[in-house]
Design an enzyme around this catalytic site. Structure first.
Site, mmCIF file in Angstrom:
data_model
loop_
_atom_site.group_PDB
_atom_site.id
_atom_site.type_symbol
_atom_site.label_atom_id
_atom_site.label_comp_id
_atom_site.label_asym_id
_atom_site.label_seq_id
_atom_site.Cartn_x
_atom_site.Cartn_y
_atom_site.Cartn_z
ATOM 1 N N ASP A 87 27.870 50.297 79.382
ATOM 2 C CA ASP A 87 27.527 51.487 80.171
ATOM 3 C C ASP A 87 26.294 51.170 81.002
ATOM 4 O O ASP A 87 25.425 50.411 80.558
ATOM 5 C CB ASP A 87 27.245 52.682 79.258
ATOM 6 C CG ASP A 87 28.498 53.243 78.599
ATOM 7 O OD1 ASP A 87 29.595 53.118 79.183
ATOM 8 O OD2 ASP A 87 28.380 53.817 77.508
ATOM 9 N N ASP A 136 34.617 55.587 82.430
ATOM 10 C CA ASP A 136 34.302 56.939 81.970
ATOM 11 C C ASP A 136 34.504 57.961 83.081
ATOM 12 O O ASP A 136 34.961 59.081 82.832
ATOM 13 C CB ASP A 136 32.858 57.020 81.470
ATOM 14 C CG ASP A 136 32.595 56.178 80.243
ATOM 15 O OD1 ASP A 136 33.555 55.859 79.507
ATOM 16 O OD2 ASP A 136 31.422 55.812 80.021
#
Length: 170
Positions: free
Chosen positions: A126, A142
């Protein structure tokens, strides 16, 4: 009435489009994560848009928003099930609107992108961090999953309502 060859040809086109969109999402996701891993250092954020977004590398063993910490194998199975469901819908349901099929392809692509990280790295990469509000750090996959799911639900609902009206003769 279309013959079996025309029906199979349409199925192949829908399946190919589904696969192409899902693959494009996976490619975009994996390339962005590769760049993040190569260019960023954990704990050292880089400003992307001042006051809005930083790039901040973390490795997430949970799901979206770090929920389900340590349940990576379950998330890989969910991504695999979504992929199988998407292929089945693309092949068997010619009546599903193309917009719904493409929204589902985006969700599947995002799921596969994160599953690749889970299998290859043991955690999801991330790197997008909002600075104007306190929010989870996230990635391209995401975004596709988080936006694709509600879009697919809305499109499914609209399609279902239209089918019910057509069956009722309205």
């Amino acid at each position: 009435m279309a013959g079996p060859d025309a029906t199979n040809s349409a199925r192949v086109r829908r399946l190919a489009l589904f696969a192409l969109v899902a693959a494009a999402v996976v490619l975009l996701d994996q390339l962005s994560k590769l760049a993040a891993r190569d260019l960023l250092v954990p704990g050292e954020p880089v400003t992307l848009i001042p006051g809005v977004m930083d790039l901040s590398l973390i490795y997430n063993t949970g799901a979206a928003f770090s929920l389900g910490e340590g349940a990576g194998p379950l998330f890989v199975l969910v991504a695999a099930a979504m992929c199988v469901a998407g292929v089945c819908v693309a092949w068997r349901r010619a009546d599903v609107p193309l917009s719904l099929l493409l929204a589902f392809a985006c969700v599947v692509g995002g799921g596969i992108g994160n599953a690749i990280d889970r299998v290859a790295l043991g955690a999801v990469t991330d790197f997008f961090k909002t600075t104007f509000m306190d929010f989870a750090i996230f990635n391209v996959a995401d975004i596709f999953v988080t936006c694709g799911v509600p879009l697919a639900l809305i499109l499914w609902w609209r399609w279902d309502v239209a089918r019910e009206r057509a069956e009722a003769g309205e």
